[in-house]
Design an enzyme around this catalytic site. Sequence first.
Site, PDB file in Angstrom:
ATOM      1  CD  GLU A   1      -2.922   1.289   2.235  1.00 28.51           C
ATOM      2  OE1 GLU A   1      -4.000   1.853   1.973  1.00 28.51           O
ATOM      3  OE2 GLU A   1      -2.694   0.740   3.331  1.00 28.51           O
TER       4      GLU A   1
ATOM      5  CB  SER B   1      -4.792   1.265   6.016  1.00 26.60           C
ATOM      6  OG  SER B   1      -3.460   1.585   5.684  1.00 26.60           O
TER       7      SER B   1
ATOM      8  CG  ASP C   1       3.397   8.320   4.069  1.00 22.99           C
ATOM      9  OD1 ASP C   1       2.162   8.100   4.003  1.00 22.99           O
ATOM     10  OD2 ASP C   1       3.873   9.476   4.089  1.00 22.99           O
TER      11      ASP C   1
ATOM     12  CG  ASP D   1      -5.164   5.847   0.418  1.00 24.43           C
ATOM     13  OD1 ASP D   1      -5.604   6.864  -0.142  1.00 24.43           O
ATOM     14  OD2 ASP D   1      -5.390   5.582   1.610  1.00 24.43           O
TER      15      ASP D   1
ATOM     16  CG  HIS E   1      -4.930  10.932  -3.153  1.00 26.20           C
ATOM     17  ND1 HIS E   1      -4.832   9.560  -3.177  1.00 26.20           N
ATOM     18  CD2 HIS E   1      -5.293  11.280  -1.889  1.00 26.20           C
ATOM     19  CE1 HIS E   1      -5.134   9.093  -1.975  1.00 26.20           C
ATOM     20  NE2 HIS E   1      -5.407  10.101  -1.174  1.00 26.20           N
TER      21      HIS E   1
ATOM     22  CD  GLU F   1      -7.892   3.813  -1.425  1.00 28.01           C
ATOM     23  OE1 GLU F   1      -7.761   4.439  -0.355  1.00 28.01           O
ATOM     24  OE2 GLU F   1      -8.330   2.649  -1.476  1.00 28.01           O
TER      25      GLU F   1
END
Length: 242
Positions: free
Chosen positions: A42, A50, A68, A110, A113, A138
């Site tokens: 992710e 999450s 991240d 995710d 964006h 997403e």
Amino acid sequence: MGYFSDYLKRTDDRMLSKWVHYFEVYEREMTRFRQRPISFLEIGVFKGGSIPMWKGFFAEGSRLTFVDIDPDCAQHAEEGTSVEIGNQADPDFLAQLAEKHGPFDVILDDGSHVCAHQIASFEALWPHISDRGIYVVEDCHTSYWPGFGGGYRNEASWIEYAKRLVDRMHSWYTDQDAMFPFDEIAKDLQGVRFYDSITVAEKHQKPEPPTTLYAQNGKVTLSRRALAVRGRKSAFAGKDGT
């Protein structure tokens, strides 16, 4: 929402933020990956909410990697998970990530964006999706926001890029070779599914071109002749008013 409705009642102080309708898409697209340990990535950690959700969703023994750009997100790693710090638009970082943790059965973007970042991540990581795996992006509604590099019908947006994936998937069948040549991604792109604010690209390696099957009187024959024809016309031309 099955698993997810139950999980949301057990969350801790790590905040989780999702649009409500996403959970139904997760159930539809990811349930088949719960039967065995998988490799999951992710992009985007935020407050870490999450991480325990996906850890509980996938089978025990799954390799769960989270990415991240914020170094503070490293503190959210827990047993059985890895948090890597880097820029999702940096091809060198993504190459190192894939080398260390790939290939992946499921990738979920995710992250920022930002449309350019979504496209960069997809192009770098699609080769590292396992056969029959999926790549999920997403919060695709940002494709309609100029501040994220989008805007309605902006060719630079993720949504317009995903629409072009549909064309590229069908390039086996091109009848306009100069303007629409064969694209190699057709060899492993099985489908592109659009949901509200989510796109899913599914991989199925198929190095051979599509084959037409004919069955008559118990006899089955296969042919690829239709792919070589140019100037095709409908068998119903002139019979349906055209």
